[in-house]
Design a protein around this motif. Structure first.
Motif, PDB file in Angstrom:
ATOM      1  N   ASP A 129      -7.823 -11.745  -2.401  1.00 46.10           N
ATOM      2  CA  ASP A 129      -6.412 -11.844  -2.024  1.00 46.10           C
ATOM      3  C   ASP A 129      -6.304 -11.834  -0.508  1.00 46.10           C
ATOM      4  O   ASP A 129      -7.315 -11.892   0.194  1.00 46.10           O
ATOM      5  CB  ASP A 129      -5.597 -10.711  -2.658  1.00 46.10           C
ATOM      6  CG  ASP A 129      -6.128  -9.328  -2.308  1.00 46.10           C
ATOM      7  OD1 ASP A 129      -6.689  -9.147  -1.202  1.00 46.10           O
ATOM      8  OD2 ASP A 129      -5.988  -8.420  -3.139  1.00 46.10           O
ATOM      9  N   ALA A 130      -5.081 -11.740   0.010  1.00 49.01           N
ATOM     10  CA  ALA A 130      -4.859 -11.818   1.460  1.00 49.01           C
ATOM     11  C   ALA A 130      -5.556 -10.698   2.226  1.00 49.01           C
ATOM     12  O   ALA A 130      -5.962 -10.889   3.369  1.00 49.01           O
ATOM     13  CB  ALA A 130      -3.370 -11.819   1.775  1.00 49.01           C
ATOM     14  N   SER A 131      -5.725  -9.534   1.604  1.00 49.28           N
ATOM     15  CA  SER A 131      -6.404  -8.448   2.327  1.00 49.28           C
ATOM     16  C   SER A 131      -7.861  -8.782   2.601  1.00 49.28           C
ATOM     17  O   SER A 131      -8.436  -8.318   3.580  1.00 49.28           O
ATOM     18  CB  SER A 131      -6.284  -7.124   1.562  1.00 49.28           C
ATOM     19  OG  SER A 131      -6.973  -7.196   0.336  1.00 49.28           O
ATOM     20  N   VAL A 139      10.160 -19.563   4.317  1.00 51.04           N
ATOM     21  CA  VAL A 139      11.110 -18.945   5.231  1.00 51.04           C
ATOM     22  C   VAL A 139      10.379 -17.847   6.005  1.00 51.04           C
ATOM     23  O   VAL A 139      10.015 -16.818   5.434  1.00 51.04           O
ATOM     24  CB  VAL A 139      12.324 -18.335   4.481  1.00 51.04           C
ATOM     25  CG1 VAL A 139      13.302 -17.706   5.461  1.00 51.04           C
ATOM     26  CG2 VAL A 139      13.011 -19.372   3.605  1.00 51.04           C
ATOM     27  N   ALA A 140      10.157 -18.085   7.289  1.00 52.38           N
ATOM     28  CA  ALA A 140       9.473 -17.092   8.129  1.00 52.38           C
ATOM     29  C   ALA A 140      10.338 -15.847   8.278  1.00 52.38           C
ATOM     30  O   ALA A 140      11.563 -15.932   8.367  1.00 52.38           O
ATOM     31  CB  ALA A 140       9.176 -17.691   9.493  1.00 52.38           C
ATOM     32  N   GLY A 141       9.676 -14.686   8.261  1.00 58.50           N
ATOM     33  CA  GLY A 141      10.361 -13.424   8.511  1.00 58.50           C
ATOM     34  C   GLY A 141      10.959 -12.733   7.301  1.00 58.50           C
ATOM     35  O   GLY A 141      11.509 -11.653   7.440  1.00 58.50           O
ATOM     36  N   VAL A 142      10.867 -13.332   6.118  1.00 59.08           N
ATOM     37  CA  VAL A 142      11.463 -12.694   4.939  1.00 59.08           C
ATOM     38  C   VAL A 142      10.497 -11.756   4.224  1.00 59.08           C
ATOM     39  O   VAL A 142      10.886 -11.089   3.276  1.00 59.08           O
ATOM     40  CB  VAL A 142      12.010 -13.731   3.924  1.00 59.08           C
ATOM     41  CG1 VAL A 142      13.090 -14.582   4.542  1.00 59.08           C
ATOM     42  CG2 VAL A 142      10.901 -14.568   3.338  1.00 59.08           C
ATOM     43  N   SER A 143       9.247 -11.719   4.679  1.00 61.34           N
ATOM     44  CA  SER A 143       8.250 -10.887   4.020  1.00 61.34           C
ATOM     45  C   SER A 143       7.370 -10.210   5.059  1.00 61.34           C
ATOM     46  O   SER A 143       7.439 -10.510   6.242  1.00 61.34           O
ATOM     47  CB  SER A 143       7.399 -11.741   3.077  1.00 61.34           C
ATOM     48  OG  SER A 143       6.677 -12.702   3.821  1.00 61.34           O
ATOM     49  N   ASP A 144       6.539  -9.294   4.553  1.00 59.58           N
ATOM     50  CA  ASP A 144       5.566  -8.635   5.428  1.00 59.58           C
ATOM     51  C   ASP A 144       4.270  -8.439   4.649  1.00 59.58           C
ATOM     52  O   ASP A 144       4.137  -8.941   3.528  1.00 59.58           O
ATOM     53  CB  ASP A 144       6.110  -7.311   5.986  1.00 59.58           C
ATOM     54  CG  ASP A 144       6.463  -6.292   4.907  1.00 59.58           C
ATOM     55  OD1 ASP A 144       5.879  -6.342   3.797  1.00 59.58           O
ATOM     56  OD2 ASP A 144       7.310  -5.436   5.161  1.00 59.58           O
ATOM     57  N   ALA A 145       3.337  -7.719   5.212  1.00 58.05           N
ATOM     58  CA  ALA A 145       2.029  -7.536   4.579  1.00 58.05           C
ATOM     59  C   ALA A 145       2.115  -6.797   3.241  1.00 58.05           C
ATOM     60  O   ALA A 145       1.189  -6.857   2.440  1.00 58.05           O
ATOM     61  CB  ALA A 145       1.094  -6.791   5.524  1.00 58.05           C
ATOM     62  N   LEU A 148      -6.234 -10.690  11.039  1.00 57.30           N
ATOM     63  CA  LEU A 148      -6.143  -9.516  11.895  1.00 57.30           C
ATOM     64  C   LEU A 148      -5.692  -8.338  11.049  1.00 57.30           C
ATOM     65  O   LEU A 148      -4.761  -8.469  10.251  1.00 57.30           O
ATOM     66  CB  LEU A 148      -5.121  -9.752  13.024  1.00 57.30           C
ATOM     67  CG  LEU A 148      -4.785  -8.556  13.901  1.00 57.30           C
ATOM     68  CD1 LEU A 148      -5.979  -8.189  14.782  1.00 57.30           C
ATOM     69  CD2 LEU A 148      -3.569  -8.858  14.752  1.00 57.30           C
ATOM     70  N   THR A 149      -6.347  -7.208  11.209  1.00 54.71           N
ATOM     71  CA  THR A 149      -5.925  -5.977  10.563  1.00 54.71           C
ATOM     72  C   THR A 149      -5.746  -4.928  11.647  1.00 54.71           C
ATOM     73  O   THR A 149      -6.686  -4.644  12.399  1.00 54.71           O
ATOM     74  CB  THR A 149      -6.972  -5.501   9.532  1.00 54.71           C
ATOM     75  OG1 THR A 149      -7.175  -6.547   8.577  1.00 54.71           O
ATOM     76  CG2 THR A 149      -6.512  -4.242   8.835  1.00 54.71           C
ATOM     77  N   THR A 150      -4.545  -4.375  11.759  1.00 57.30           N
ATOM     78  CA  THR A 150      -4.251  -3.392  12.799  1.00 57.30           C
ATOM     79  C   THR A 150      -3.118  -2.485  12.345  1.00 57.30           C
ATOM     80  O   THR A 150      -2.344  -2.844  11.460  1.00 57.30           O
ATOM     81  CB  THR A 150      -3.867  -4.085  14.120  1.00 57.30           C
ATOM     82  OG1 THR A 150      -3.624  -3.095  15.114  1.00 57.30           O
ATOM     83  CG2 THR A 150      -2.637  -4.954  13.968  1.00 57.30           C
ATOM     84  N   ASP A 151      -3.046  -1.312  12.935  1.00 57.60           N
ATOM     85  CA  ASP A 151      -1.921  -0.421  12.661  1.00 57.60           C
ATOM     86  C   ASP A 151      -0.935  -0.425  13.832  1.00 57.60           C
ATOM     87  O   ASP A 151       0.013   0.335  13.862  1.00 57.60           O
ATOM     88  CB  ASP A 151      -2.406   0.995  12.363  1.00 57.60           C
ATOM     89  CG  ASP A 151      -3.158   1.607  13.528  1.00 57.60           C
ATOM     90  OD1 ASP A 151      -3.499   0.890  14.483  1.00 57.60           O
ATOM     91  OD2 ASP A 151      -3.405   2.825  13.485  1.00 57.60           O
ATOM     92  N   LYS A 152      -1.170  -1.302  14.794  1.00 55.80           N
ATOM     93  CA  LYS A 152      -0.305  -1.419  15.978  1.00 55.80           C
ATOM     94  C   LYS A 152       0.393  -2.776  15.967  1.00 55.80           C
ATOM     95  O   LYS A 152      -0.106  -3.743  15.409  1.00 55.80           O
ATOM     96  CB  LYS A 152      -1.134  -1.314  17.267  1.00 55.80           C
ATOM     97  CG  LYS A 152      -2.021  -0.096  17.352  1.00 55.80           C
ATOM     98  CD  LYS A 152      -1.256   1.087  17.854  1.00 55.80           C
ATOM     99  CE  LYS A 152      -2.188   2.219  18.177  1.00 55.80           C
ATOM    100  NZ  LYS A 152      -2.136   3.332  17.315  1.00 55.80           N
TER     101      LYS A 152
END
Length: 122
Positions: free
Chosen positions: A96-98, A9-15, A103-107
């Motif tokens: 792991d995913a990190s 399900v897209a959008g149910v999680s984040d980083a 892409l890694t960004t704060d924007k």
């Protein structure tokens, strides 16, 4: 959602979503499925690592998070989402995913275009 499964399900999680949250929520995206698979494999004493890949069979074709387990003297790729059963091109691997982030960004970012070419050796 079927409580016995984890649904894509897209959008149910984040980083910041953890494997535990994915297990409890029973929903996530490929990164979450990968973290959950790695966590369960490691809990069983099976070495596991995250893999970033390009998946030719995902519609639309896109980057994809999968994982590997070490069994029988070799690493075996596993797509826990079962969205890309064939046509996986490895980009990188890590703990792991990190370690395998595309892409890694704060924007906040938005994809404007994407062009990927994959040649198959015959």
């Amino acid at each position: 959602m079927d409580p016995g499964n984890v649904d894509y399900v897209a959008g149910v999680s984040d980083a910041e979503t953890t494997a535990e949250q994915t297990f409890v929520d029973r929903a996530g995206v490929c990164r979450d499925f990968t973290h959950l698979g790695i966590t369960l494999a490691r809990a069983l004493g099976i070495p596991a690592r995250a893999v970033s890949a390009y998946a030719l069979q995902v519609d639309p074709p896109d980057f994809h998070a999968i994982f590997e387990v070490y069994l029988e003297n070799g690493w075996w790729l596993i797509d826990p989402t079962r969205l890309a059963p064939i046509g996986i091109v490895r980009i990188g691997s890590g703990r792991d995913a990190s370690d395998i982030a595309f892409l890694t960004t704060d924007k906040q970012c938005q994809v404007i275009s994407q062009n990927i070419q994959v040649s198959t050796a015959r």
